[in-house]
Motif scaffolding. Structure first.
Motif, PDB file in Angstrom:
ATOM      1  N   GLU A 282       0.826  -1.202   0.000  1.00  0.00           N
ATOM      2  CA  GLU A 282       0.000   0.000   0.000  1.00  0.00           C
ATOM      3  C   GLU A 282       0.864   1.257   0.000  1.00  0.00           C
ATOM      4  O   GLU A 282       0.593   2.228  -0.707  1.00  0.00           O
ATOM      5  CB  GLU A 282      -0.948   0.027   1.204  1.00  0.00           C
ATOM      6  CG  GLU A 282      -2.017  -1.034   1.169  1.00  0.00           C
ATOM      7  CD  GLU A 282      -1.537  -2.401   1.678  1.00  0.00           C
ATOM      8  OE1 GLU A 282      -0.394  -2.519   2.179  1.00  0.00           O
ATOM      9  OE2 GLU A 282      -2.305  -3.363   1.547  1.00  0.00           O
ATOM     10  N   GLU A 283       1.920   1.241   0.806  1.00  0.00           N
ATOM     11  CA  GLU A 283       2.821   2.389   0.904  1.00  0.00           C
ATOM     12  C   GLU A 283       3.599   2.588  -0.396  1.00  0.00           C
ATOM     13  O   GLU A 283       3.743   3.711  -0.881  1.00  0.00           O
ATOM     14  CB  GLU A 283       3.781   2.183   2.081  1.00  0.00           C
ATOM     15  CG  GLU A 283       4.646   3.378   2.388  1.00  0.00           C
ATOM     16  CD  GLU A 283       5.546   3.137   3.590  1.00  0.00           C
ATOM     17  OE1 GLU A 283       6.602   3.792   3.647  1.00  0.00           O
ATOM     18  OE2 GLU A 283       5.215   2.305   4.457  1.00  0.00           O
ATOM     19  N   LEU A 284       4.112   1.492  -0.957  1.00  0.00           N
ATOM     20  CA  LEU A 284       4.840   1.578  -2.222  1.00  0.00           C
ATOM     21  C   LEU A 284       3.925   2.069  -3.333  1.00  0.00           C
ATOM     22  O   LEU A 284       4.303   2.948  -4.117  1.00  0.00           O
ATOM     23  CB  LEU A 284       5.441   0.225  -2.592  1.00  0.00           C
ATOM     24  CG  LEU A 284       6.156   0.162  -3.943  1.00  0.00           C
ATOM     25  CD1 LEU A 284       7.292   1.171  -4.012  1.00  0.00           C
ATOM     26  CD2 LEU A 284       6.666  -1.251  -4.201  1.00  0.00           C
ATOM     27  N   ALA A 285       2.730   1.524  -3.403  1.00  0.00           N
ATOM     28  CA  ALA A 285       1.784   1.930  -4.441  1.00  0.00           C
ATOM     29  C   ALA A 285       1.471   3.418  -4.333  1.00  0.00           C
ATOM     30  O   ALA A 285       1.459   4.131  -5.344  1.00  0.00           O
ATOM     31  CB  ALA A 285       0.507   1.097  -4.342  1.00  0.00           C
ATOM     32  N   ALA A 286       1.249   3.902  -3.140  1.00  0.00           N
ATOM     33  CA  ALA A 286       0.955   5.326  -2.947  1.00  0.00           C
ATOM     34  C   ALA A 286       2.151   6.187  -3.341  1.00  0.00           C
ATOM     35  O   ALA A 286       1.995   7.197  -4.037  1.00  0.00           O
ATOM     36  CB  ALA A 286       0.562   5.583  -1.494  1.00  0.00           C
ATOM     37  N   ALA A 287       3.342   5.785  -2.931  1.00  0.00           N
ATOM     38  CA  ALA A 287       4.546   6.555  -3.234  1.00  0.00           C
ATOM     39  C   ALA A 287       4.842   6.573  -4.729  1.00  0.00           C
ATOM     40  O   ALA A 287       5.356   7.561  -5.258  1.00  0.00           O
ATOM     41  CB  ALA A 287       5.735   5.993  -2.467  1.00  0.00           C
ATOM     42  N   ALA A 288       4.507   5.480  -5.426  1.00  0.00           N
ATOM     43  CA  ALA A 288       4.761   5.376  -6.863  1.00  0.00           C
ATOM     44  C   ALA A 288       3.555   5.828  -7.694  1.00  0.00           C
ATOM     45  O   ALA A 288       3.598   5.780  -8.915  1.00  0.00           O
ATOM     46  CB  ALA A 288       5.126   3.933  -7.224  1.00  0.00           C
TER      47      ALA A 288
ATOM     48  N   ASP B  55      12.053   5.293  -7.961  1.00  0.00           N
ATOM     49  CA  ASP B  55      11.988   6.592  -7.274  1.00  0.00           C
ATOM     50  C   ASP B  55      11.335   6.449  -5.908  1.00  0.00           C
ATOM     51  O   ASP B  55      11.813   7.015  -4.919  1.00  0.00           O
ATOM     52  CB  ASP B  55      11.213   7.608  -8.112  1.00  0.00           C
ATOM     53  CG  ASP B  55      11.986   8.122  -9.311  1.00  0.00           C
ATOM     54  OD1 ASP B  55      13.223   7.919  -9.373  1.00  0.00           O
ATOM     55  OD2 ASP B  55      11.352   8.727 -10.201  1.00  0.00           O
ATOM     56  N   ALA B  56      10.250   5.696  -5.839  1.00  0.00           N
ATOM     57  CA  ALA B  56       9.538   5.507  -4.573  1.00  0.00           C
ATOM     58  C   ALA B  56      10.398   4.788  -3.544  1.00  0.00           C
ATOM     59  O   ALA B  56      10.286   5.040  -2.345  1.00  0.00           O
ATOM     60  CB  ALA B  56       8.244   4.730  -4.812  1.00  0.00           C
ATOM     61  N   LEU B  57      11.274   3.896  -4.024  1.00  0.00           N
ATOM     62  CA  LEU B  57      12.151   3.141  -3.118  1.00  0.00           C
ATOM     63  C   LEU B  57      13.472   3.859  -2.846  1.00  0.00           C
ATOM     64  O   LEU B  57      14.243   3.432  -1.994  1.00  0.00           O
ATOM     65  CB  LEU B  57      12.445   1.759  -3.714  1.00  0.00           C
ATOM     66  CG  LEU B  57      11.269   0.798  -3.794  1.00  0.00           C
ATOM     67  CD1 LEU B  57      11.647  -0.444  -4.596  1.00  0.00           C
ATOM     68  CD2 LEU B  57      10.787   0.413  -2.396  1.00  0.00           C
TER      69      LEU B  57
ATOM     70  N   VAL C 183       8.920   0.948 -13.834  1.00  0.00           N
ATOM     71  CA  VAL C 183      10.183   0.635 -13.151  1.00  0.00           C
ATOM     72  C   VAL C 183      10.781   1.920 -12.581  1.00  0.00           C
ATOM     73  O   VAL C 183      11.234   1.950 -11.439  1.00  0.00           O
ATOM     74  CB  VAL C 183      11.179  -0.076 -14.098  1.00  0.00           C
ATOM     75  CG1 VAL C 183      12.556  -0.177 -13.460  1.00  0.00           C
ATOM     76  CG2 VAL C 183      10.673  -1.457 -14.480  1.00  0.00           C
ATOM     77  N   GLY C 184      10.753   2.993 -13.366  1.00  0.00           N
ATOM     78  CA  GLY C 184      11.286   4.274 -12.896  1.00  0.00           C
ATOM     79  C   GLY C 184      10.525   4.818 -11.704  1.00  0.00           C
ATOM     80  O   GLY C 184      11.126   5.299 -10.739  1.00  0.00           O
TER      81      GLY C 184
END
Length: 54
Positions: free
Chosen positions: A7-13, A40-42, A35-36
């Protein structure tokens, strides 16, 4: 990779959680843009996502 919940990764990306889930399960292949955005989110370089883990 970083212990981030989907959920956090999806929101950040700025992606749907279901899309991130599909990528993790290998049922979808990401576009270059995806991928980009995930990299960026990570906070990593995109090529790191493409390295094979052993």
């Amino acid at each position: 990779m970083k212990g981030m919940p989907q959920e956090e990764l999806a929101a950040a990306a700025e992606m749907e959680r279901s899309y991130v889930s599909d990528l993790e399960r290998g049922t979808r292949s990401p576009s270059v843009a995806a991928v980009g955005r995930i990299a960026d989110a990570l906070g990593i370089e995109p090529h790191v996502l493409l390295l094979r883990s052993s």
